[in-house]
Design a protein around this motif. Structure first.
Motif, PDB file in Angstrom:
ATOM      1  N   ASP A  97      43.028  26.645  35.480  1.00 17.62           N
ATOM      2  CA  ASP A  97      42.487  27.611  36.419  1.00 17.62           C
ATOM      3  C   ASP A  97      43.422  27.663  37.578  1.00 17.62           C
ATOM      4  OD1 ASP A  97      40.945  29.277  37.525  1.00 17.62           O
ATOM      5  OD2 ASP A  97      39.288  27.834  38.208  1.00 17.62           O
ATOM      6  N   LYS A  99      43.793  30.566  39.224  1.00 13.36           N
ATOM      7  CA  LYS A  99      43.487  31.974  39.937  1.00 13.36           C
ATOM      8  C   LYS A  99      43.261  31.533  41.395  1.00 13.36           C
ATOM      9  CE  LYS A  99      39.961  35.478  40.213  1.00 13.36           C
ATOM     10  NZ  LYS A  99      38.923  36.403  39.772  1.00 13.36           N
ATOM     11  N   PRO A 100      42.691  30.470  41.942  1.00 16.32           N
ATOM     12  CA  PRO A 100      42.204  30.288  43.256  1.00 16.32           C
ATOM     13  C   PRO A 100      43.476  30.371  44.117  1.00 16.32           C
ATOM     14  CG  PRO A 100      40.925  28.681  41.928  1.00 16.32           C
ATOM     15  CD  PRO A 100      41.962  29.306  41.112  1.00 16.32           C
ATOM     16  N   GLY A 103      45.938  33.799  41.734  1.00 19.84           N
ATOM     17  CA  GLY A 103      45.246  35.136  41.560  1.00 19.84           C
ATOM     18  C   GLY A 103      45.482  35.781  40.132  1.00 19.84           C
ATOM     19  N   PHE A 104      45.713  34.816  39.183  1.00 19.22           N
ATOM     20  CA  PHE A 104      45.805  35.269  37.841  1.00 19.22           C
ATOM     21  C   PHE A 104      44.477  34.839  37.136  1.00 19.22           C
ATOM     22  CE2 PHE A 104      50.229  35.084  38.788  1.00 19.22           C
ATOM     23  CZ  PHE A 104      50.821  36.630  38.570  1.00 19.22           C
ATOM     24  N   GLU A 105      44.086  35.766  36.215  1.00 17.55           N
ATOM     25  CA  GLU A 105      43.063  35.172  35.391  1.00 17.55           C
ATOM     26  C   GLU A 105      43.739  34.330  34.060  1.00 17.55           C
ATOM     27  OE1 GLU A 105      39.719  35.631  35.552  1.00 17.55           O
ATOM     28  OE2 GLU A 105      39.758  37.017  37.381  1.00 17.55           O
ATOM     29  N   ARG A 106      42.825  33.621  33.272  1.00 16.45           N
ATOM     30  CA  ARG A 106      43.539  32.990  32.252  1.00 16.45           C
ATOM     31  C   ARG A 106      44.080  33.978  31.370  1.00 16.45           C
ATOM     32  NH1 ARG A 106      38.376  29.185  31.793  1.00 16.45           N
ATOM     33  NH2 ARG A 106      39.214  27.363  33.060  1.00 16.45           N
ATOM     34  N   GLU A 108      46.846  35.804  31.930  1.00 16.38           N
ATOM     35  CA  GLU A 108      47.464  36.740  32.405  1.00 16.38           C
ATOM     36  C   GLU A 108      48.717  36.452  32.928  1.00 16.38           C
ATOM     37  OE1 GLU A 108      44.230  39.830  34.612  1.00 16.38           O
ATOM     38  OE2 GLU A 108      45.088  38.197  35.970  1.00 16.38           O
ATOM     39  N   PHE A 109      49.142  34.930  33.372  1.00 16.53           N
ATOM     40  CA  PHE A 109      50.364  34.772  33.942  1.00 16.53           C
ATOM     41  C   PHE A 109      51.277  34.512  32.821  1.00 16.53           C
ATOM     42  CE2 PHE A 109      53.127  31.200  35.230  1.00 16.53           C
ATOM     43  CZ  PHE A 109      53.667  31.807  36.249  1.00 16.53           C
ATOM     44  N   CYS A 119      56.382  35.568  41.488  1.00 16.13           N
ATOM     45  CA  CYS A 119      55.270  35.077  42.265  1.00 16.13           C
ATOM     46  C   CYS A 119      55.787  34.565  43.701  1.00 16.13           C
ATOM     47  CB  CYS A 119      54.581  33.979  41.581  1.00 16.13           C
ATOM     48  SG  CYS A 119      53.584  34.337  40.268  1.00 16.13           S
ATOM     49  N   ARG A 150      50.266  37.031  45.568  1.00 13.61           N
ATOM     50  CA  ARG A 150      49.332  37.274  44.553  1.00 13.61           C
ATOM     51  C   ARG A 150      49.310  38.889  44.091  1.00 13.61           C
ATOM     52  NH1 ARG A 150      44.231  33.582  45.319  1.00 13.61           N
ATOM     53  NH2 ARG A 150      43.185  35.432  44.801  1.00 13.61           N
ATOM     54  N   ASP A 152      47.031  40.903  43.866  1.00 10.21           N
ATOM     55  CA  ASP A 152      46.610  42.089  44.718  1.00 10.21           C
ATOM     56  C   ASP A 152      47.510  42.200  46.137  1.00 10.21           C
ATOM     57  OD1 ASP A 152      46.224  39.918  46.075  1.00 10.21           O
ATOM     58  OD2 ASP A 152      43.795  39.783  45.992  1.00 10.21           O
TER      59      ASP A 152
END
Length: 182
Positions: A97, A99-100, A103-106, A108-109, A119, A150, A152
């Motif tokens: 995980d 993302k926290p 900022g990537f979902e599983r 995506e990176f 990054c 991130r 976003d």
């Protein structure tokens, strides 16, 4: 007919020659019960060995799963993610995980050094590269605070720590560590 069975030993068949004397069998069949019992014990032991290996592997896998669960809990509690860079393969493996922090979902990176450096905030990128180089060249601890960007566009400060693992020839093979949101 000879008391010894010579079998088929043609080149294509490759059926072994079985000689009763070589197999340790007495042609007069004096103790067949003992021979059968001994062979049965041998076969029973041979069947039990793979079962115990399977059971041992199952216990090892369960232990590994429990350790992974504990590691994930510790990372979440610390607000951190772990990484393991296989330098020889050019692949980065991240804890599940990210993302926290990133900022990537599983999935995506892109798990490469280049994707990680993308990054890193452009103003901090060279400092991160230099810290990685020092760790790889001298074996110093990798420890740096830097910014990430991130997907976003949000900028965050992180603390990264780690170290190098050298291969048999003493060359860097892996680098692993943690990234923590600060």
């Amino acid at each position: 007919m000879s008391p010894e069975y010579q079998g088929v030993n043609a080149t294509r068949c490759q059926k072994p020659v079985i000689n009763a004397k070589e197999a340790g069998l007495s042609m007069d069949r004096e103790q067949p019960e003992e021979l059968v019992a001994a062979r049965t014990a041998d076969l029973t032991g041979a069947r039990a060995a793979p079962r115990s290996g399977i059971a041992e592997r199952g216990r090892a896998e369960a232990s590994l799963k429990r350790q992974e669960e504990r590691d994930a809990l510790a990372l979440r509690a610390a607000g951190a993610v772990s990484w393991d860079w296989d330098i020889l393969a050019g692949e980065w493996h991240w804890s599940e995980d990210i993302k926290p922090i990133f900022g990537f979902e599983r999935g995506e990176f892109g798990a490469t050094c280049e994707a990680f450096l993308e990054c890193v905030h452009p103003d901090d990128r060279q400092d991160v590269i230099n810290a990685i180089d020092v760790c790889l060249e001298r074996g110093d601890e990798y420890a740096i605070e830097h910014r990430i960007v991130r997907p976003d566009g949000t900028v965050r400060w992180v603390s990264a720590t780690g170290g190098v693992v050298r291969g048999e020839a003493g060359n860097p093979a892996r680098m692993l560590g943690l990234v923590q949101d600060i």
